[in-house]
Design a protein around this motif. Sequence first.
Motif, PDB file in Angstrom:
ATOM      1  N   GLU A 517       0.844  -1.203   0.000  1.00 36.92           N
ATOM      2  CA  GLU A 517       0.000   0.000   0.000  1.00 36.92           C
ATOM      3  C   GLU A 517       0.880   1.254   0.000  1.00 36.92           C
ATOM      4  O   GLU A 517       1.878   1.321   0.706  1.00 36.92           O
ATOM      5  CB  GLU A 517      -0.882   0.030   1.261  1.00 36.92           C
ATOM      6  N   ARG A 555     -14.129  -4.916  -7.722  1.00 35.13           N
ATOM      7  CA  ARG A 555     -13.279  -4.057  -6.893  1.00 35.13           C
ATOM      8  C   ARG A 555     -14.099  -3.400  -5.781  1.00 35.13           C
ATOM      9  O   ARG A 555     -13.684  -3.336  -4.635  1.00 35.13           O
ATOM     10  CB  ARG A 555     -12.636  -2.994  -7.790  1.00 35.13           C
ATOM     11  N   ARG A 600      -0.551  -3.580 -10.528  1.00 34.18           N
ATOM     12  CA  ARG A 600      -0.772  -4.860  -9.852  1.00 34.18           C
ATOM     13  C   ARG A 600      -1.137  -5.967 -10.851  1.00 34.18           C
ATOM     14  O   ARG A 600      -1.809  -5.742 -11.850  1.00 34.18           O
ATOM     15  CB  ARG A 600      -1.869  -4.818  -8.782  1.00 34.18           C
ATOM     16  N   SER A 605      -1.756 -11.084  -5.651  1.00 35.91           N
ATOM     17  CA  SER A 605      -2.534 -12.156  -5.014  1.00 35.91           C
ATOM     18  C   SER A 605      -1.628 -13.053  -4.181  1.00 35.91           C
ATOM     19  O   SER A 605      -1.990 -13.473  -3.078  1.00 35.91           O
ATOM     20  CB  SER A 605      -3.246 -13.004  -6.062  1.00 35.91           C
ATOM     21  N   ARG A 690     -11.705   4.011  -7.205  1.00 39.85           N
ATOM     22  CA  ARG A 690     -11.848   4.526  -5.843  1.00 39.85           C
ATOM     23  C   ARG A 690     -13.268   4.981  -5.579  1.00 39.85           C
ATOM     24  O   ARG A 690     -13.828   4.766  -4.523  1.00 39.85           O
ATOM     25  CB  ARG A 690     -10.896   5.700  -5.630  1.00 39.85           C
TER      26      ARG A 690
HETATM   27  C1  LIG Z   1      -4.672  -7.362  -7.364  1.00 38.96           C
HETATM   28  C2  LIG Z   1      -4.846  -7.582  -5.897  1.00 38.96           C
HETATM   29  C3  LIG Z   1      -5.034  -6.532  -5.039  1.00 38.96           C
HETATM   30  N1  LIG Z   1      -5.185  -6.757  -3.733  1.00 38.96           N
HETATM   31  C4  LIG Z   1      -5.405  -5.621  -2.848  1.00 38.96           C
HETATM   32  C5  LIG Z   1      -4.255  -4.694  -2.730  1.00 38.96           C
HETATM   33  C6  LIG Z   1      -4.895  -3.386  -2.498  1.00 38.96           C
HETATM   34  O1  LIG Z   1      -5.158  -3.265  -1.130  1.00 38.96           O
HETATM   35  C7  LIG Z   1      -6.180  -3.479  -3.233  1.00 38.96           C
HETATM   36  C8  LIG Z   1      -6.101  -2.857  -4.578  1.00 38.96           C
HETATM   37  O2  LIG Z   1      -6.165  -1.522  -4.481  1.00 38.96           O
HETATM   38  P1  LIG Z   1      -5.054  -0.493  -4.990  1.00 38.96           P
HETATM   39  O3  LIG Z   1      -4.845   0.364  -3.801  1.00 38.96           O
HETATM   40  O4  LIG Z   1      -5.657   0.205  -6.121  1.00 38.96           O
HETATM   41  O5  LIG Z   1      -3.827  -1.195  -5.386  1.00 38.96           O
HETATM   42  O6  LIG Z   1      -6.442  -4.856  -3.395  1.00 38.96           O
HETATM   43  C9  LIG Z   1      -5.156  -8.018  -3.220  1.00 38.96           C
HETATM   44  O7  LIG Z   1      -5.322  -8.235  -2.019  1.00 38.96           O
HETATM   45  N2  LIG Z   1      -4.991  -9.073  -4.079  1.00 38.96           N
HETATM   46  C10 LIG Z   1      -4.824  -8.897  -5.385  1.00 38.96           C
HETATM   47  O8  LIG Z   1      -4.671  -9.890  -6.145  1.00 38.96           O
END
Ligand SMILES: Cc1cn([C@H]2C[C@H](O)[C@@H](COP(=O)(O)O)O2)c(=O)[nH]c1=O
Length: 917
Positions: A517, A555, A600, A605, A690
Amino acid sequence: MGLPVDDAHNPPRPPASTAPAGGRAWSNRPPGSPPVVTVPSPPAGSADSHRSTEGDIRAVLRIPQFRRLWLALTLSSLGDWMGLLATTALASSLQAGFSEKAYAIGSVLIVRLLPALIFGPFAGVVADRLDRRLTMVVADVLRFGLFASIPLVGTLAWLLIASLLIECVSLFWNPAKDASVPNLVPVQRLATANTLSLITTYGSAPLGAAIFSLLATLSRALGSSVSFFKTSPLDLALYFNAGTFLVSAVVIFGLRGIGRANRLDAEANPGLWSSITEGLRFVGRDRMVRGLVVGILGGFAGAGCVVALGRLYVQILGGGDSAYGVLFGAVFVGLATGMALGPRVLGDYSRSRLFGLSVTAAGVTMLLVAVVPNLVLACVLVVFVGAFAGIAWVTGYTLLQAGVSDELRGRTFALVQSLVRVDLLLVLAVAPGLVGLIGSHHLDLWGHLRVRTDGVTIVLLSGGLLAVAVGLFAYRQMDERKGVAVLPELWNALLGRRAAPERPRHAGLFIALEGGEGSGKSTQVERLRSWLASSGREVVVTREPGGTALGVKLRELLLDPAARLHPRTEALLYAADRAEHVSRVIEPALARGAIVVSDRFIDSSIAYQGAGRQLGADDIAMLSRWATRSLLPDVTILLDIPARTGLARVRARASGNGSRHERPTDRDRGGVPGRDDSSPFSRHDAVPSRQAAGKAAGKDRDGPTPGVDVSGASTPGASTPGAEAPGATAPGVDRIEAEELSFHERVRDGFRQLAERTPDRYVVLDADRSPDTVHNQIRNVVTGYLRRGEDDGPGAPRPQATSDSASKEPSAAVPVRPPPPERPAPPDRPTHTRASPDSATISPAPGPADSVSPADPAGPVGSADHADPSDLARGTERSEPPASGTRTGTEATDPTDDPETAWVPDNLPTASGRSSR
Ligand SMILES: Cc1cn([C@H]2C[C@H](O)[C@@H](COP(=O)(O)O)O2)c(=O)[nH]c1=O
Ligand SMILES: Nc1ncnc2c1ncn2[C@@H]1O[C@H](COP(=O)(O)OP(=O)(O)OP(=O)(O)O)[C@@H](O)[C@H]1O
């Protein structure tokens, strides 16, 4: 009964009155529309859905009426195969000369194929109008009589007439049997019943051949003492064969469960001509189907040669009728083995490759069969011909089922069947004729080496060559894994390892930015985008979760602080988002040759769900691999930052003190307007993520977080003034961001471990530096990859990096094979690369003169973004390759260099694909 033709894909239709509720829908089909058969799955959770095929077969055989019908089918099939052997052998024995024998055998085979070709399409309709049980009984009795008459009359002319009539009668027996099955078997067992019919139809061939050989041997043994057997040792086999049809008739007579069809439909089978025209267009258009059809026809042509010439071939090698039976049986033992074992042994090997390869292998083996001088060896080789053909048949069948849409499948199969018949007919007509024309010759070389040049050898050699040619053609047509070596993959499959699922080459470049983050991914993605925009190449910027319309909804759900998701649910939802993202946005873009930059990807993941949620990196990697069909980025740039520092940025941003880069618009991303790639970005110039999550206020403003030192001098972990304690839920903080500090620390460790284990595709950057510093470092990395792309030629396809599921390493970070970039030029030597329509004209990070101003940290003051595209376009100078070892890590040899902006990552892969570390 005709030459067995697979009917499993043409399941018979039940009377309307018996169609179960929710079962197959037959009625109300508009005239001319293709019949669509829907066989529902067993209800979820029912015992059926968990049973093995073996268990299913036992269950279907427990139905007494079906068991009877199956018994009749077994007898008929047995009789049919024996009949084929006996009539061809008898036709041969009724002629004296070599060529005459060949013509006689060819004639028998032609008369067995002709009726299906002419009357086949109508037979189903006729069978539907008559009482099915009676149709089958009468047909069986007629076949009994006709087969028994052949030895009694004992002339070639009657043999041919009787064979033709037997074939005509069989045309009515088959559809009557097929149409009866649904009246005897519940709908959920239909598929198993059809499979069993198929196994029986083909599986009875070796048994028929064995009985034929046994009877021929017995006749020969009895021939010396009993005059009946002396004159024709084949008569016993023909009488036995006739007897199988009589027993079948009796068995079916007792089957009271079937009768007249309740419903008549003139469109039961499309006519031969319409089958051909309807499917022809599709087959001609579709590469895979074209390859399959050609391969199948070539395979049948090869098999046709073996069938047509088997008797003469055996004779050339000094064998008789028994040996012919063994040889014939060997083909089918091979076929059955190939069908049963091939898919098991070769497991996950690419089906499209396997098909072409097995046809080719069958052809090569046929070439050996043609020249081998020994009968035993020939029989062994023929088993292999059959096995390769069996693998090809099962694979081709499965590919056609899986690859052709429901509405076209019936027509495609109809076309294939019609073409197969024409093909067989031609081969059977031509092959013995050719043998007859060529005659029986041999060459004596050097006095002692005898080389066969007789017609059989030459035609078998030609058949083998034809099979090799069509196998290779099919392989080339269907190969979706161009550039991936064939043999290692095959070897892996044979050893039981899943072959590395390498993907087709593409001309694009896939870059993923990863990190915890607040590590600055969005900031850097946006900067990278505007820098890459000057390249003249299409740049697609996207992110996860939320890179597609569906992804936006996922999301919203995933990040909603109010949502209570089980960790596994969460993992699956991220995987679902990724599957959609890859197939709708990333793959098409890469195929177009675009540069894809994703905020990402798969490693998030592995880090968040695998390490953070402790679900296990391996399982999560496997899940993502499945979702993405093993697509991996060419390079993953990890923005590494202590969890506490990143969270502080996030919280500052959430409280309105930070900034958040707006999500790029379609235009910004260089996307093609109007192209529906399902990305919400390409449709709306919106900031969906967002806002959709509905809680991350403050995340979408530009500029680094006030209160966080962006000068590049920040101390990792130290810049947390005013930050809330991690784990506390704050307005504008999403569900994942709100996790405890320990969770985010595990995530960071997860990323770092991945980078360590897969240095080939990872570049780790210290994200606790100024945005411009990080940007310049990213530019250096990307420049290396783009140069590499140029060296391959503009738009040259790149072998796609994929995960290697064959890897047995415990690590989730599976080895990958990205194209290793050149080490980027040091930034003190600004580089202009030649502009080309397809390749980027990008300069690496600027030297000190272009350094960022801390006073305006967010803005690219004289930064990389200022690399003048026109300058670049003019430039023709190629950069000097950096002297190897001049720079590694943070070490700068030029005192004028800014040690930060001149940074070249330690672990940037070299041209050899190895990390410099
Ligand atoms: C792809 C992906 C994302 N996440 C989590 C990581 C972040 O907290 C959010 C994505 O929001 P961002 O602030 O825009 O990057 O999701 C996850 O846990 N697992 C994943 O595969
Ligand atoms: N190098 C930097 N130094 C200081 N602040 C930065 C730096 N890069 C970005 N920021 C600021 O940190 C905050 C988070 O940045 P950004 O949104 O780019 O991170 P992110 O990794 O995309 O975050 P998330 O994980 O929430 O998606 C923003 O306010 C941004 O302005």
